[in-house]
Design a protein around this motif. Structure first.
Motif, mmCIF file in Angstrom:
data_model
loop_
_atom_site.group_PDB
_atom_site.id
_atom_site.type_symbol
_atom_site.label_atom_id
_atom_site.label_comp_id
_atom_site.label_asym_id
_atom_site.label_seq_id
_atom_site.Cartn_x
_atom_site.Cartn_y
_atom_site.Cartn_z
ATOM 1 N N GLN A 158 1.081 -0.904 -0.357
ATOM 2 C CA GLN A 158 0.061 0.077 -0.095
ATOM 3 C C GLN A 158 1.299 1.824 0.583
ATOM 4 O O GLN A 158 0.390 2.099 -0.962
ATOM 5 C CB GLN A 158 -0.762 0.153 1.085
ATOM 6 N N GLN A 159 2.123 1.014 0.516
ATOM 7 C CA GLN A 159 3.148 2.254 0.814
ATOM 8 C C GLN A 159 3.382 2.903 -0.785
ATOM 9 O O GLN A 159 3.861 3.589 -1.402
ATOM 10 C CB GLN A 159 3.980 2.113 2.092
ATOM 11 N N VAL A 160 4.194 0.908 -1.497
ATOM 12 C CA VAL A 160 3.985 1.553 -2.679
ATOM 13 C C VAL A 160 3.301 2.553 -3.539
ATOM 14 O O VAL A 160 3.538 3.195 -4.172
ATOM 15 C CB VAL A 160 4.307 0.461 -3.354
ATOM 16 N N ILE A 161 1.863 1.400 -3.121
ATOM 17 C CA ILE A 161 0.520 2.536 -4.121
ATOM 18 C C ILE A 161 0.319 4.187 -4.054
ATOM 19 O O ILE A 161 0.001 4.602 -4.696
ATOM 20 C CB ILE A 161 -0.971 1.229 -4.134
ATOM 21 N N ASP A 162 0.863 4.026 -2.367
ATOM 22 C CA ASP A 162 0.532 5.653 -2.052
ATOM 23 C C ASP A 162 1.145 6.198 -2.824
ATOM 24 O O ASP A 162 0.901 7.528 -3.423
ATOM 25 C CB ASP A 162 0.716 5.454 -0.634
ATOM 26 N N ARG A 163 2.621 5.870 -3.052
ATOM 27 C CA ARG A 163 3.992 6.323 -3.495
ATOM 28 C C ARG A 163 3.400 6.684 -5.045
ATOM 29 O O ARG A 163 3.761 8.095 -5.759
ATOM 30 C CB ARG A 163 5.329 6.010 -3.259
ATOM 31 N N LEU A 164 3.261 5.434 -5.698
ATOM 32 C CA LEU A 164 3.173 5.890 -7.230
ATOM 33 C C LEU A 164 1.514 6.493 -7.615
ATOM 34 O O LEU A 164 1.566 7.182 -8.845
ATOM 35 C CB LEU A 164 2.315 4.718 -7.684
ATOM 36 N N LYS A 165 0.789 7.028 -6.532
ATOM 37 C CA LYS A 165 -0.882 7.598 -7.279
ATOM 38 C C LYS A 165 -0.129 9.082 -7.379
ATOM 39 O O LYS A 165 -1.091 9.802 -8.661
ATOM 40 C CB LYS A 165 -1.865 7.651 -5.942
ATOM 41 N N ALA A 166 0.939 9.374 -7.040
ATOM 42 C CA ALA A 166 1.493 11.343 -6.804
ATOM 43 C C ALA A 166 1.584 11.477 -8.311
ATOM 44 O O ALA A 166 2.286 12.152 -8.768
ATOM 45 C CB ALA A 166 1.477 11.309 -5.606
ATOM 46 N N PHE A 167 1.810 10.419 -8.945
ATOM 47 C CA PHE A 167 3.225 10.126 -9.730
ATOM 48 C C PHE A 167 1.949 9.736 -11.360
ATOM 49 O O PHE A 167 2.648 8.547 -11.535
ATOM 50 C CB PHE A 167 4.739 9.895 -9.907
ATOM 51 N N PRO A 168 1.299 10.256 -11.562
ATOM 52 C CA PRO A 168 0.839 9.362 -12.465
ATOM 53 C C PRO A 168 1.152 7.855 -14.189
ATOM 54 O O PRO A 168 0.564 7.509 -14.861
ATOM 55 C CB PRO A 168 0.126 9.971 -13.639
ATOM 56 N N ASP A 169 2.312 9.084 -14.280
ATOM 57 C CA ASP A 169 3.403 8.292 -15.149
ATOM 58 C C ASP A 169 4.168 7.811 -14.603
ATOM 59 O O ASP A 169 5.400 6.950 -15.862
ATOM 60 C CB ASP A 169 4.532 9.832 -15.709
ATOM 61 N N GLY A 170 4.364 7.597 -13.669
ATOM 62 C CA GLY A 170 5.126 5.814 -13.077
ATOM 63 C C GLY A 170 6.426 6.524 -13.247
ATOM 64 O O GLY A 170 6.909 7.374 -12.320
#
Length: 370
Positions: A316-328
Motif C-alpha cells: 500500500q505504501q508503494v501504491i500511495d507513492r505511485l498515485k502522486a506520479f501518473p507517469d510512473g
C-alpha cells in the motif's frame, strides 16, 4: 554544506581510489562521510583494506578543495547530485561505474519516463543532420515527453540538440569538463537554451579541461542514463561506437540508422547492424514500437485492475507513492521514497504486477494502473 556530497566528491579526488574501489567501499559502510570520519575502523569492516588507503583518507587539503567546489556550485545554481538524491538519474544507478557525484544545471527531469541518446560522427553530413531533424520531429508527435541526451560536440551531437530544441523536446548535454565553461565555445548559445529546456550534466568539477580521456569517460553517462542509444552516422572508429558498446554492456537497447555502401560516415552504423550490435532503425514509429512505448496516437485501453486485491501495508505504501506520479516512477526512486531495500522493492513490485495493480514499463519504470 551537504556532508555526503562533500565526502563523495572527496573520494573521487584521492589518487589511487578508482570508481570500482569507491563503490566497493561504499557498499561495506553506511556512508562516504563514515569512511573519512571513521577511517581507522575500516580494517574491521574490510580486513584486506590496504593501510595506504586508510592513510589516503586523511586528506584535509582535498576536503578544502571540495568545499570550495560545492560553494562554487551553490553560487552558480548548479545541483550536486549523489546516488542518494532522488534527482540522480536512476537508470545510471544500475551501472557498476556510475559517477559518485554529478553536477547538473537545468530544468529537465533526469528520471522522466522516456529517455534516448543520439550520438554520431563529428563530421556530420547533410544526410545525418536530416535524420536528426526528421526523426525528432516525428518522435515529438508520437512521444511528446521524450528527453534527448547527447554530448554537445560538433556534428551529430549538436544537430540532435538543436533539432530537439526546434521541436519542443527537452535535451541534456553531458560534458567532458566542468560547468565553468562550454566546449566547443561556438555552442554556447545552444547550451544557454538547453539550460532552460533541458540541461547540462557532468561528473567533472570546475577547472577540468576537455581532455581526450574525459570524452571517453563521459560516454558511459550518455549511455547509462538513457533507455536506448541511437547512432546516426559513424565511421569505423569513433566515440559513437564506444557509446554503443557501453550501452550494450549495460544491457540497454542500441539502434543505428543505415547509410549508403561506401559512405565513410555510415560504415560504422552499417557494421553495428551487420554484427547484430544494433538494431536497424528507419523511423520514430519503429523506435516507439521496439521500446514498447505508448504513443500519443495509440488508443487508450487501461487494464482493468482486480476489485480490490488484498495488499500488504508495504504494498500500500508503494501504491500511495505511485498515485502522486501518473507517469510512473523508477525502481530506485521508489526504493529511496519508501525506504525499502532494492531486493524487497523488486519483490513488492512483482507481487503488485501479478495482482494487476502496477505495470512495468521500459527503463525500469512502474506505473499504477487505472
Amino acid at each position: 554544506m551537504m556532508p555526503e556530497a562533500l565526502y563523495r566528491l572527496a573520494l573521487t579526488r584521492i589518487p589511487g581510489i578508482g570508481l570500482i574501489t569507491a563503490h566497493r567501499l561504499l557498499e561495506e559502510v553506511e556512508s562516504a562521510e563514515w569512511l573519512f570520519t571513521h577511517r581507522r575502523e575500516l580494517p574491521d569492516c574490510l580486513p584486506d583494506v590496504a593501510p595506504r588507503l586508510v592513510e589516503a583518507l586523511d586528506c584535509p587539503d582535498v576536503l578544502r578543495l571540495c568545499e570550495a567546489e560545492l560553494a562554487f556550485a551553490e553560487k552558480n545554481q548548479i545541483a550536486c547530485l549523489t546516488e542518494a538524491d532522488e534527482a540522480y538519474p536512476s537508470r545510471l544507478r544500475e551501472c557498476p561505474d556510475a559517477p559518485l557525484v554529478l553536477f547538473y544545471r537545468g530544468t529537465a527531469d533526469l528520471n522522466c519516463l522516456h529517455i534516448i541518446n543520439i550520438v554520431g560522427t563529428r563530421q556530420a553530413t547533410s544526410y545525418g543532420k536530416g535524420i536528426c531533424e526528421t526523426f525528432l520531429r516525428d518522435l515529438k508527435a508520437l512521444v511528446p515527453d521524450v528527453l534527448v541526451v547527447s554530448g554537445l560536440a560538433y556534428g551529430i551531437d549538436i544537430a540532435a540538440h538543436r533539432a530537439a530544441l526546434a521541436h519542443g523536446l527537452d535535451t541534456v548535454g553531458v560534458l567532458a569538463h566542468g560547468l565553468d565553461r562550454i566546449y566547443p565555445y561556438v555552442h554556447r548559445s545552444t547550451a544557454a537554451q538547453m539550460v532552460q529546456h533541458g540541461g547540462l550534466l557532468t561528473e567533472f568539477p570546475s577547472g577540468t579541461n576537455p581532455d581526450r580521456p574525459n570524452f571517453v569517460k563521459r560516454n558511459r553517462i550518455v549511455a547509462g542514463m538513457a533507455d536506448a542509444t541511437i547512432v546516426v552516422e559513424s565511421a569505423q572508429k569513433g566515440g559513437a561506437l564506444i557509446t554503443a558498446d557501453i550501452a550494450q554492456s549495460y544491457n540497454r537497447d542500441c539502434f543505428a540508422f543505415p547509410g549508403r555502401i561506401g559512405d565513410p560516415f555510415s560504415s560504422g552504423c552499417n557494421e553495428l547492424i551487420r554484427s547484430n550490435r544494433a538494431c536497424l532503425l528507419q523511423t520514430a514509429q519503429e523506435l516507439a514500437a521496439a521500446l514498447g512505448w505508448e504513443t500519443a496516437s495509440a488508443a487508450s485501453s487501461p487494464v482493468q485492475r482486480q476489485l480490490f486485491p488484498d495488499v500488504s501495508a508495504e504494498e500500500q505504501q508503494v501504491i500511495d507513492r505511485l498515485k502522486a506520479f501518473p507517469d510512473g516512477l523508477p525502481v530506485n526512486t521508489l526504493v529511496v521514497a519508501c525506504n525499502v531495500p532494492v531486493q524487497k522493492m523488486t519483490a513488492l513490485l512483482f507481487g503488485l504486477e501479478m495482482k494487476g495493480v502496477v505495470r512495468a514499463l521500459a527503463g525500469g519504470i512502474y506505473k499504477l494502473l487505472s
